[in-house]
Design a protein around this motif. Sequence first.
Motif, PDB file in Angstrom:
ATOM      1  N   MET A 127       0.690  -1.116  -0.181  1.00 18.84           N
ATOM      2  CA  MET A 127      -0.032   0.034  -0.030  1.00 18.84           C
ATOM      3  C   MET A 127       0.969   1.359  -0.074  1.00 18.84           C
ATOM      4  O   MET A 127       0.625   2.515  -0.437  1.00 18.84           O
ATOM      5  CB  MET A 127      -0.853   0.037   1.349  1.00 18.84           C
ATOM      6  CG  MET A 127      -1.951   1.186   1.050  1.00 18.84           C
ATOM      7  SD  MET A 127      -3.080   1.169   2.460  1.00 18.84           S
ATOM      8  CE  MET A 127      -4.093  -0.441   1.825  1.00 18.84           C
ATOM      9  N   PHE A 128       1.922   1.330   0.698  1.00 17.97           N
ATOM     10  CA  PHE A 128       2.770   2.412   0.777  1.00 17.97           C
ATOM     11  C   PHE A 128       3.392   2.621  -0.661  1.00 17.97           C
ATOM     12  O   PHE A 128       3.403   3.807  -1.068  1.00 17.97           O
ATOM     13  CB  PHE A 128       4.104   2.243   1.763  1.00 17.97           C
ATOM     14  CG  PHE A 128       5.072   3.083   1.702  1.00 17.97           C
ATOM     15  CD1 PHE A 128       4.825   4.307   2.440  1.00 17.97           C
ATOM     16  CD2 PHE A 128       6.203   2.963   1.138  1.00 17.97           C
ATOM     17  CE1 PHE A 128       5.841   5.353   2.355  1.00 17.97           C
ATOM     18  CE2 PHE A 128       7.294   3.959   1.123  1.00 17.97           C
ATOM     19  CZ  PHE A 128       7.144   5.208   1.510  1.00 17.97           C
ATOM     20  N   SER A 129       3.851   1.673  -1.175  1.00 13.60           N
ATOM     21  CA  SER A 129       4.282   1.690  -2.683  1.00 13.60           C
ATOM     22  C   SER A 129       3.455   2.308  -3.633  1.00 13.60           C
ATOM     23  O   SER A 129       3.625   2.912  -4.436  1.00 13.60           O
ATOM     24  CB  SER A 129       4.980   0.400  -3.142  1.00 13.60           C
ATOM     25  OG  SER A 129       6.504   0.603  -3.033  1.00 13.60           O
ATOM     26  N   THR A 130       2.381   1.745  -3.551  1.00 15.53           N
ATOM     27  CA  THR A 130       1.073   2.047  -4.268  1.00 15.53           C
ATOM     28  C   THR A 130       0.733   3.790  -4.269  1.00 15.53           C
ATOM     29  O   THR A 130       0.870   4.353  -5.320  1.00 15.53           O
ATOM     30  CB  THR A 130      -0.306   1.423  -4.148  1.00 15.53           C
ATOM     31  OG1 THR A 130       0.055  -0.072  -4.434  1.00 15.53           O
ATOM     32  CG2 THR A 130      -1.199   1.829  -4.935  1.00 15.53           C
ATOM     33  N   ILE A 131       0.774   4.133  -2.936  1.00 14.12           N
ATOM     34  CA  ILE A 131       0.272   5.445  -2.817  1.00 14.12           C
ATOM     35  C   ILE A 131       1.696   6.355  -3.326  1.00 14.12           C
ATOM     36  O   ILE A 131       1.414   7.496  -3.724  1.00 14.12           O
ATOM     37  CB  ILE A 131       0.075   5.797  -1.378  1.00 14.12           C
ATOM     38  CG1 ILE A 131      -1.132   5.041  -1.024  1.00 14.12           C
ATOM     39  CG2 ILE A 131       0.097   7.290  -0.908  1.00 14.12           C
ATOM     40  CD1 ILE A 131      -1.463   4.835   0.500  1.00 14.12           C
ATOM     41  N   ASP A 132       2.880   5.883  -2.918  1.00 13.72           N
ATOM     42  CA  ASP A 132       3.978   6.652  -3.436  1.00 13.72           C
ATOM     43  C   ASP A 132       4.196   6.674  -4.923  1.00 13.72           C
ATOM     44  O   ASP A 132       4.496   7.849  -5.471  1.00 13.72           O
ATOM     45  CB  ASP A 132       5.238   5.926  -2.958  1.00 13.72           C
ATOM     46  CG  ASP A 132       6.545   6.594  -3.111  1.00 13.72           C
ATOM     47  OD1 ASP A 132       6.719   7.890  -2.927  1.00 13.72           O
ATOM     48  OD2 ASP A 132       7.456   6.109  -3.456  1.00 13.72           O
ATOM     49  N   CYS A 133       3.882   5.627  -5.600  1.00 16.82           N
ATOM     50  CA  CYS A 133       3.792   5.553  -7.080  1.00 16.82           C
ATOM     51  C   CYS A 133       2.707   6.588  -7.709  1.00 16.82           C
ATOM     52  O   CYS A 133       2.965   7.387  -8.659  1.00 16.82           O
ATOM     53  CB  CYS A 133       3.755   4.223  -7.470  1.00 16.82           C
ATOM     54  SG  CYS A 133       5.161   3.253  -7.488  1.00 16.82           S
TER      55      CYS A 133
END
Length: 184
Positions: free
Chosen positions: A72-78
């Motif tokens: 989820m962190f990576s998805t939001i970051d991207c």
Amino acid sequence: MEEYAREPCPYRIVDDCGGAFAMGCIGGGVFQAIKGFRNAPSGFSRRLVGSLTAIKSRSPVIAGNFAVWGGMFSTIDCTLVHFRKKEDPWNSIISGAATGGILAARNGVGAMAGSAIIGGVLLALIEGVGILFTRISAEQFRSQPIVEDPSALGDPSQNAAGASASASSSSSMPFGFGKEKGFN
């Protein structure tokens, strides 16, 4: 020298999710091994069995929780990288806060706000430490001016004499030291 580059965004999500799963599995395994060993009945073989049972039952759950957080962190970051058109520490800080808030949504607005604040602060600390280490390592590699004759720094009227003394001493230095550009 090429700067460290992360995977492009669609692949970064899978990469971070897998890395978080591995980190949760290893860390959770160690933690559960100690916890299971301490909570088992006395006797080494019983404690060993209790440790292995705790690892098998809880380590995959911890790893899964880490994977969900990382994904989820990576998805939001991207998503932030896509919309803001730049990669900077603010993306990570906002991603940490949003991830903390979203994952705590089932517990109510108060828990969401608290988790979002904690997630944002933790990521701000991590980004701050990363920036600090980058600056420290950059200062380490900055070129320092080399002064072969300390008297050349003193009185400007003596600079010509100091420069000629410096030039004559550099020609006698072994292995070509002092013969670099600007020091002849």
